[in-house]
Write an enzyme that holds these catalytic residues in place. Structure first.
Site, PDB file in Angstrom:
ATOM      1  N   ARG A 285      11.255  -1.994  10.618  1.00 55.05           N
ATOM      2  CA  ARG A 285      11.092  -1.329   9.323  1.00 55.05           C
ATOM      3  C   ARG A 285      11.880  -0.020   9.337  1.00 55.05           C
ATOM      4  O   ARG A 285      12.240   0.497  10.387  1.00 55.05           O
ATOM      5  CB  ARG A 285       9.610  -0.966   9.070  1.00 55.05           C
ATOM      6  CG  ARG A 285       8.668  -2.146   8.949  1.00 55.05           C
ATOM      7  CD  ARG A 285       8.827  -2.842   7.617  1.00 55.05           C
ATOM      8  NE  ARG A 285       7.867  -3.926   7.473  1.00 55.05           N
ATOM      9  CZ  ARG A 285       8.025  -5.146   7.998  1.00 55.05           C
ATOM     10  NH1 ARG A 285       9.105  -5.432   8.715  1.00 55.05           N
ATOM     11  NH2 ARG A 285       7.106  -6.077   7.811  1.00 55.05           N
TER      12      ARG A 285
ATOM     13  N   LYS B   6      -2.509  -0.236  -4.358  1.00 51.77           N
ATOM     14  CA  LYS B   6      -1.384  -0.464  -3.443  1.00 51.77           C
ATOM     15  C   LYS B   6      -1.689  -1.296  -2.192  1.00 51.77           C
ATOM     16  O   LYS B   6      -0.857  -1.372  -1.287  1.00 51.77           O
ATOM     17  CB  LYS B   6      -0.806   0.881  -3.017  1.00 51.77           C
ATOM     18  CG  LYS B   6      -1.794   1.732  -2.223  1.00 51.77           C
ATOM     19  CD  LYS B   6      -1.115   2.882  -1.502  1.00 51.77           C
ATOM     20  CE  LYS B   6      -2.060   3.554  -0.550  1.00 51.77           C
ATOM     21  NZ  LYS B   6      -1.479   4.659   0.191  1.00 51.77           N
TER      22      LYS B   6
ATOM     23  N   TYR C 170       0.741  -7.460  -5.707  1.00 58.65           N
ATOM     24  CA  TYR C 170       1.162  -6.060  -5.634  1.00 58.65           C
ATOM     25  C   TYR C 170       2.683  -5.961  -5.779  1.00 58.65           C
ATOM     26  O   TYR C 170       3.203  -5.206  -6.601  1.00 58.65           O
ATOM     27  CB  TYR C 170       0.715  -5.443  -4.291  1.00 58.65           C
ATOM     28  CG  TYR C 170       1.472  -4.182  -3.938  1.00 58.65           C
ATOM     29  CD1 TYR C 170       1.142  -2.979  -4.537  1.00 58.65           C
ATOM     30  CD2 TYR C 170       2.545  -4.217  -3.047  1.00 58.65           C
ATOM     31  CE1 TYR C 170       1.860  -1.834  -4.241  1.00 58.65           C
ATOM     32  CE2 TYR C 170       3.262  -3.077  -2.753  1.00 58.65           C
ATOM     33  CZ  TYR C 170       2.921  -1.890  -3.348  1.00 58.65           C
ATOM     34  OH  TYR C 170       3.652  -0.766  -3.066  1.00 58.65           O
TER      35      TYR C 170
ATOM     36  N   ASN D  96      -2.128  -0.382   7.455  1.00 61.17           N
ATOM     37  CA  ASN D  96      -0.760   0.026   7.799  1.00 61.17           C
ATOM     38  C   ASN D  96      -0.668   0.550   9.230  1.00 61.17           C
ATOM     39  O   ASN D  96      -1.646   1.010   9.807  1.00 61.17           O
ATOM     40  CB  ASN D  96      -0.251   1.079   6.809  1.00 61.17           C
ATOM     41  CG  ASN D  96      -0.180   0.522   5.400  1.00 61.17           C
ATOM     42  OD1 ASN D  96      -0.861   1.002   4.510  1.00 61.17           O
ATOM     43  ND2 ASN D  96       0.615  -0.513   5.208  1.00 61.17           N
TER      44      ASN D  96
ATOM     45  N   GLY E 264       2.780 -13.220   5.760  1.00 64.93           N
ATOM     46  CA  GLY E 264       3.473 -12.481   4.695  1.00 64.93           C
ATOM     47  C   GLY E 264       4.375 -11.367   5.189  1.00 64.93           C
ATOM     48  O   GLY E 264       5.066 -10.731   4.384  1.00 64.93           O
TER      49      GLY E 264
ATOM     50  N   SER F 284       9.377  -0.110  -4.653  1.00 67.51           N
ATOM     51  CA  SER F 284       9.208  -0.434  -3.234  1.00 67.51           C
ATOM     52  C   SER F 284      10.312  -1.372  -2.780  1.00 67.51           C
ATOM     53  O   SER F 284      10.802  -2.205  -3.560  1.00 67.51           O
ATOM     54  CB  SER F 284       7.842  -1.111  -3.070  1.00 67.51           C
ATOM     55  OG  SER F 284       7.754  -1.731  -1.813  1.00 67.51           O
TER      56      SER F 284
ATOM     57  N   ILE G 111       1.452  10.060  -1.330  1.00 65.44           N
ATOM     58  CA  ILE G 111       2.804  10.510  -1.720  1.00 65.44           C
ATOM     59  C   ILE G 111       2.705  11.568  -2.820  1.00 65.44           C
ATOM     60  O   ILE G 111       3.444  12.549  -2.814  1.00 65.44           O
ATOM     61  CB  ILE G 111       3.675   9.314  -2.177  1.00 65.44           C
ATOM     62  CG1 ILE G 111       3.609   8.175  -1.144  1.00 65.44           C
ATOM     63  CG2 ILE G 111       5.128   9.757  -2.364  1.00 65.44           C
ATOM     64  CD1 ILE G 111       4.379   6.916  -1.534  1.00 65.44           C
TER      65      ILE G 111
ATOM     66  N   ASN H 248       9.215   2.480   4.277  1.00 66.91           N
ATOM     67  CA  ASN H 248       7.826   2.683   4.732  1.00 66.91           C
ATOM     68  C   ASN H 248       7.491   4.176   4.862  1.00 66.91           C
ATOM     69  O   ASN H 248       7.914   4.814   5.825  1.00 66.91           O
ATOM     70  CB  ASN H 248       7.614   1.984   6.070  1.00 66.91           C
ATOM     71  CG  ASN H 248       7.513   0.474   5.932  1.00 66.91           C
ATOM     72  OD1 ASN H 248       8.373  -0.150   5.308  1.00 66.91           O
ATOM     73  ND2 ASN H 248       6.463  -0.112   6.471  1.00 66.91           N
TER      74      ASN H 248
ATOM     75  N   LYS I 252       5.416  -4.354  -8.923  1.00 67.59           N
ATOM     76  CA  LYS I 252       6.563  -3.443  -8.793  1.00 67.59           C
ATOM     77  C   LYS I 252       7.780  -4.021  -9.517  1.00 67.59           C
ATOM     78  O   LYS I 252       8.488  -3.316 -10.235  1.00 67.59           O
ATOM     79  CB  LYS I 252       6.891  -3.187  -7.319  1.00 67.59           C
ATOM     80  CG  LYS I 252       5.812  -2.417  -6.563  1.00 67.59           C
ATOM     81  CD  LYS I 252       5.642  -0.995  -7.090  1.00 67.59           C
ATOM     82  CE  LYS I 252       4.487  -0.262  -6.440  1.00 67.59           C
ATOM     83  NZ  LYS I 252       4.119   0.991  -7.114  1.00 67.59           N
TER      84      LYS I 252
END
Ligand code: UFG
Length: 341
Positions: free
Chosen positions: A233, A86, A151, A201, A299, A126, A13, A181, A155
């Site tokens: 998503r 991340k 993680y 991912n 998860g 996030s 990013i 996402n 955040k």
């Protein structure tokens, strides 16, 4: 030219945001410890924009390194803080690495703002803070749920730290962007996502499967309470996401904030299932994808997508890149790094 510090600027990013910042006339200084990225990303940013960003190989979680660097680079007005660990799965196995890197990083950045007179902060948050929302689409007012991983917890903790700090330092400003996402690559195919090892991912796994690096995509579960049974998503194009940061910086520069810290959902507002995404990839690229359905991944959230009206109205920002174009850009990037003609 306004000076902006971009931590984690050689990452996925961060590199795309640097390009958009430079193209809008900002002078960018990148800090990165290169723990999950490579320095030649700087060359590729330079190829796209014609401007070489200043680069410091600095670990932001190391206060001395950060402060020594900033003492030599005065006049920075804003920071976009991406630098963080991340990987959700890794964070479960190595929680202290995540608390140390991610929480120390934010504390050091906030102290640096105070020490060096840096007014504005954009923080990478996030949608993970919402967990599985009861009501969809998810708004910024939706309840924050207990984190599912260290993680995710970093955040949440970092949002709280920023809120508490800005409250007592009203001359400073912050915006937390809650990303959905992030996917895709720059249309130039000069920068993109560079996962190490086997991608966790979905999109890198899809593009590596199409490139023949992976044999088959495993789709994690088709027995969810969604129309086709696979998880949903909100996939946001990386260049759209990069531009949300510039909108956030502009809002703070222009004094348009309603409160010292603000939170925005950054997504498209559209939910796509894993199967829908696979189909979009196949149609956009002409590549047939080898996939199989396997059991659920522990998860995973069943479905989440953003209500983006606050970001649209307040930031004056909107996602514009069609998902088919995003998939094509991701594939072109994969072809480039895999030397596929
Ligand atoms: N999936 C597969 N097969 C794969 C990889 C993923 O079926 O090989 C599925 C997942 O089950 C999920 C969807 O594809 O339904 C997206 O999975 P990703 O791993 O790409 O993304 P997540 O939504 O799990 O995670 C993302 C970010 C995290 C962040 C999280 C919540 O990558 O950093 O959103 O905000 F924590």
């Amino acid at each position: 030219m306004k000076k902006i510090l971009v931590t984690g600027g050689t990452g996925f990013i961060g590199s795309h945001t640097t390009v958009e910042l430079q193209q809008k006339g900002y002078e960018v200084i990148i800090l990165d410890n290169l723990s999950n990225s490579q320095e030649d990303v700087i060359d590729n940013i330079t190829k796209i924009t014609g401007v070489r960003p200043t680069f410091g190989k600095i670990d932001v979680a190391d206060r001395t390194q950060l402060f020594d660097f900033l003492a030599k680079h005065q006049g920075i007005e804003s920071i976009i803080h991406f630098a963080a660990s991340k990987a959700v799965g890794e964070s479960v196995k190595e929680p202290l690495k995540y608390y140390r890197n991610n929480v120390n990083g934010v504390i050091n950045i906030l102290e640096a703002m105070k020490e060096f007179g840096i007014s504005n902060l954009v923080f990478s948050s996030s949608c993970t803070v919402y967990g599985q929302p009861e009501v969809l689409p998810v708004t910024e007012q939706s309840p924050i749920q207990p984190a599912l991983s260290p993680y995710g917890n970093t955040k949440q903790i970092n949002e709280e730290i920023i809120r508490d700090f800005i409250k007592v330092n009203p001359e400073l400003h912050a915006i937390c962007l809650r990303y959905f996402n992030p996917v895709g690559a720059h249309p130039s195919s000069l920068i993109g996502e560079l996962p190490l090892g086997v991608p966790a991912n979905l999109i890198p796994f899809i593009t590596q499967t199409a490139a023949g690096i992976r044999e088959c995509l495993s789709i994690f579960g088709n027995d969810y309470d969604t129309p086709d049974g696979t998880c949903i998503r909100d996939y946001i194009d990386i260049v759209d996401l990069a531009n949300a940061h510039i909108a956030a910086i502009n809002r703070m520069e222009q004094g348009k904030q309603k409160t010292g810290v603000e939170f925005f959902n950054i997504g498209t507002g559209n939910g796509l299932s894993v199967l829908e995404l696979v189909k979009t990839f196949e149609e956009a690229t002409g590549q047939k994808l080898n996939y199989k359905i396997v059991g659920r991944r522990e998860g995973d959230i069943e479905k989440v997508w953003a209500d983006t009206s606050v970001a649209n109205n307040e930031l004056g920002w909107k996602a514009v890149v069609p998902i088919s174009q995003t998939m094509l850009n991701a594939w072109n990037w994969q072809k480039k790094i895999s030397n596929i003609k």
